[in-house]
Design an enzyme around this catalytic site. Sequence first.
Site, PDB file in Angstrom:
ATOM      1  CD  GLU A   1      16.269 -12.856  -9.646  1.00 51.84           C
ATOM      2  OE1 GLU A   1      15.739 -13.444  -8.690  1.00 51.84           O
ATOM      3  OE2 GLU A   1      15.891 -11.735 -10.041  1.00 51.84           O
TER       4      GLU A   1
ATOM      5  NE  ARG B   1       4.545   1.723  -0.385  1.00 49.31           N
ATOM      6  CZ  ARG B   1       5.632   1.392   0.296  1.00 49.31           C
ATOM      7  NH1 ARG B   1       6.817   1.593  -0.243  1.00 49.31           N
ATOM      8  NH2 ARG B   1       5.545   0.872   1.492  1.00 49.31           N
TER       9      ARG B   1
ATOM     10  CD1 TRP C   1      -0.508  -6.115  -3.420  1.00 53.24           C
ATOM     11  CD2 TRP C   1      -0.494  -6.803  -1.292  1.00 53.24           C
ATOM     12  NE1 TRP C   1      -0.191  -7.450  -3.410  1.00 53.24           N
ATOM     13  CE2 TRP C   1      -0.176  -7.904  -2.127  1.00 53.24           C
ATOM     14  CE3 TRP C   1      -0.553  -7.002   0.082  1.00 53.24           C
ATOM     15  CZ2 TRP C   1       0.098  -9.173  -1.621  1.00 53.24           C
ATOM     16  CZ3 TRP C   1      -0.286  -8.264   0.581  1.00 53.24           C
ATOM     17  CH2 TRP C   1       0.036  -9.334  -0.270  1.00 53.24           C
TER      18      TRP C   1
ATOM     19  CD  GLU D   1       8.873 -10.965  -9.959  1.00 52.89           C
ATOM     20  OE1 GLU D   1      10.084 -10.777 -10.007  1.00 52.89           O
ATOM     21  OE2 GLU D   1       8.172 -10.526  -9.034  1.00 52.89           O
TER      22      GLU D   1
ATOM     23  CE  LYS E   1      10.987  -2.681  -6.572  1.00 52.36           C
ATOM     24  NZ  LYS E   1      11.628  -3.720  -7.375  1.00 52.36           N
TER      25      LYS E   1
ATOM     26  CG  ASN F   1       1.936   0.740   3.993  1.00 54.37           C
ATOM     27  OD1 ASN F   1       1.611  -0.410   3.723  1.00 54.37           O
ATOM     28  ND2 ASN F   1       3.188   1.168   3.944  1.00 54.37           N
ATOM     29  N   GLY F   2      -0.027  -1.051   6.259  1.00 47.53           N
ATOM     30  CA  GLY F   2       0.443  -1.959   7.310  1.00 47.53           C
ATOM     31  C   GLY F   2      -0.648  -2.944   7.679  1.00 47.53           C
TER      32      GLY F   2
ATOM     33  CG  HIS G   1      18.158 -37.621  -7.658  1.00 44.93           C
ATOM     34  ND1 HIS G   1      18.584 -38.907  -7.409  1.00 44.93           N
ATOM     35  CD2 HIS G   1      19.263 -36.916  -8.001  1.00 44.93           C
ATOM     36  CE1 HIS G   1      19.901 -38.969  -7.565  1.00 44.93           C
ATOM     37  NE2 HIS G   1      20.338 -37.766  -7.925  1.00 44.93           N
TER      38      HIS G   1
ATOM     39  CE  LYS H   1      12.870 -10.917 -11.451  1.00 46.26           C
ATOM     40  NZ  LYS H   1      13.446 -10.404 -10.272  1.00 46.26           N
TER      41      LYS H   1
ATOM     42  CB  CYS I   1      -0.938   0.101   1.198  1.00 44.42           C
ATOM     43  SG  CYS I   1      -2.064  -1.283   1.343  1.00 44.42           S
TER      44      CYS I   1
HETATM   45  O1  M6R Z   1      12.727  -5.116  -0.988  1.00 42.82           O
HETATM   46  P1  M6R Z   1      13.276  -6.513  -0.851  1.00 42.82           P
HETATM   47  O2  M6R Z   1      14.538  -6.694  -1.624  1.00 42.82           O
HETATM   48  O3  M6R Z   1      13.427  -6.941   0.565  1.00 42.82           O
HETATM   49  O4  M6R Z   1      12.172  -7.428  -1.522  1.00 42.82           O
HETATM   50  C1  M6R Z   1      12.295  -8.824  -1.490  1.00 42.82           C
HETATM   51  C2  M6R Z   1      11.345  -9.479  -2.449  1.00 42.82           C
HETATM   52  O5  M6R Z   1      10.011  -9.157  -2.135  1.00 42.82           O
HETATM   53  C3  M6R Z   1      11.602  -9.059  -3.905  1.00 42.82           C
HETATM   54  O6  M6R Z   1      12.916  -9.317  -4.272  1.00 42.82           O
HETATM   55  C4  M6R Z   1      10.640  -9.822  -4.852  1.00 42.82           C
HETATM   56  O7  M6R Z   1      10.956 -11.166  -4.858  1.00 42.82           O
HETATM   57  C5  M6R Z   1      10.694  -9.230  -6.260  1.00 42.82           C
HETATM   58  N1  M6R Z   1       9.363  -9.001  -6.741  1.00 42.82           N
HETATM   59  C6  M6R Z   1      11.321 -10.110  -7.256  1.00 42.82           C
HETATM   60  O8  M6R Z   1      11.395  -9.532  -8.523  1.00 42.82           O
END
Ligand code: M6R
Length: 609
Positions: free
Chosen positions: A482, A27, A77, A489, A604, A101-102, A505, A486, A2
């Site tokens: 990674e 956010r 969010w 997501e 984010k 927010n929280g 396995h 990527k 948020c």
């Molecule tokens: O702000 P942070 O680096 O702590 O965030 C961690 C993850 O939420 C963040 O890396 C998330 O996995 C990304 N959306 C990946 O692209």
Amino acid sequence: MCGIVGYIGKKECTEVLLNGLSKLEYRGYDSAGIAVFDSKSKDIKTIKAKGRLKDLNDKLKTEGGLKGNCGIGHTRWATHGEPSDINSHPHGNARVTIVHNGIIENYKKLKEFLESQGYVFESQTDTETVAKLLDYYYDGKDPLECIKEVINEIEGSYALGILFKDFPDTIYAVRKDSPLIVGKGENESFIASDVPAILKYTKDYYLLDEDEIAVLDSSGVRFFTKFGKQIDKEVLTADFDEESAAKGGFEHYMLKEIYEQPNAIKMTVTPRISNGMPDFSESGLTDEMLNGYKRIFIIACGTAMHAATVGKYVIERLARVPVTVDLASEFRYRNPILSKQDLVILVSQSGETADTLAALRLAKNVGAATMGIVNVKGSSIARESDIVLYTHAGPEISVASTKAYMVQIAMFYLLAFKLAFIKKTISKDECKRLVSVICKVPEIIEKVLELSDTCSYVASKLISSENLLYIGRGLDYALSMEGSLKLKEISYIHSEAYAAGELKHGTISLVTEQMPVVAVATQRELFDKTMSNIKEVKSRGAKVVLITHKCMSVDEEAADYVIKLPTVDDMLMPMIAIVPLQLIAYYSSVLRGNDVDKPRNLAKSVTVE
Ligand code: M6R
């Protein structure tokens, strides 16, 4: 998650609030809303809508807009209650209106109490409890007293923007475990969850500390502790401007951020090199400290955890210090065995990730040394870590992290070089040589970016699949994780990363013509082994994309598509090989018609557990 904003000044605040929210949509984007002190009646008027900011804009137009110079806004969010008009913020009544927010953890208990006092709830949110609790404690005279009462009762995390009808053109704000800044302009003030939201108007801001209360009105900003004592705060100045937080001609933030990687590496690495050697003295990290740590724990979430995995490989390989990598959400609940000789490194782009922050506090409680590798200045993890090493990626807006990952691994390389030199596992000359190699990486990445069309072509061959595997060994496995995250997501193609040697396995039973495999093979000592694993999947019908060094000779029939990369030391290849993986994910998302920068269900900054 948020985003919240607030404005008091001479401008029409709707425009300022909407502009701020547009910078915070990363956010969360389930709904949006604003509340404004109506300039004529001085009543608080609220308009909110499910969906993106565009939907709020449409509703504002249909309903004739809101006029006034003071207001608050929110982009959501969803946590408690589905995305809907009624669950959108702001919440409250004619007397008190808030954005939040929280998460309020004890909201059920508070709600029961308030219901027993005759309050009727409309939404399913935890936030409405705070709005009603403020109303309950508010005696019509002193908002500060009322806020003090409320923050004594609520548990959990909050950044709150509050309007009291009896105090027109005044915004109250308070935070705990959720970020909040207070912007300082010429005859105007702002609140925001993040700096980009105010950059159009000012670069000057204050950081609100835990449970500090800010009061913004036409005379400026005053700050109070939770005990009501007025305090002075230092003004900070953002080191980036509105333009660097904008798309700059790129179709998406993600693509822009991929292309910013060479510069981000330079900004992060160069200031930490002195006489050809890594130097962390500016951050207060001395050789004695580094030499004293017996074990290292690296804790993070998502992409940052994948960067941590690269960190583990290189620190262990070069410095021979044992490193454990943990997901923050697991670490905090597994009662980890830590001692005062351990170093706990927290990696986070935002510096606000709830699980990573909780892991930091846990480590501090047992007396371990803590170090934050953080991108956002002044964020909670940066402020609470004993040592902070800032990555200088600049603002990362796209939900899918790219340049932040790149600079996190760059930081781990520098740390590994330094640690290895201190532990005498490499010589000074070798350390200098490695430093000189990392300094060349930005130039090499510029070359890799020229493979963008090839990556787009490869993506076009993958997007009709519903499942995909990424495989690699050693550092290539860390990288595959990674690459896989990527892709899934932002393209919504299901994918998993596997250690290439582990496939047989169990997982190889999934491999058919419908399951393409992206194989990363940049580690020469493991190349033949990985090639054998590639043959195993190829012979079961899988379409194979191979990412490897230019210098490796690959049989024509070994893979369907081969992306050959410029060669650097194998150990540094993750910095090179991640780029095509990012580009393949990016183009897969574009070609599937997805919202690249705002993938569904994500935000984010993950400030909830
Ligand atoms: O702000 P942070 O680096 O702590 O965030 C961690 C993850 O939420 C963040 O890396 C998330 O996995 C990304 N959306 C990946 O692209």
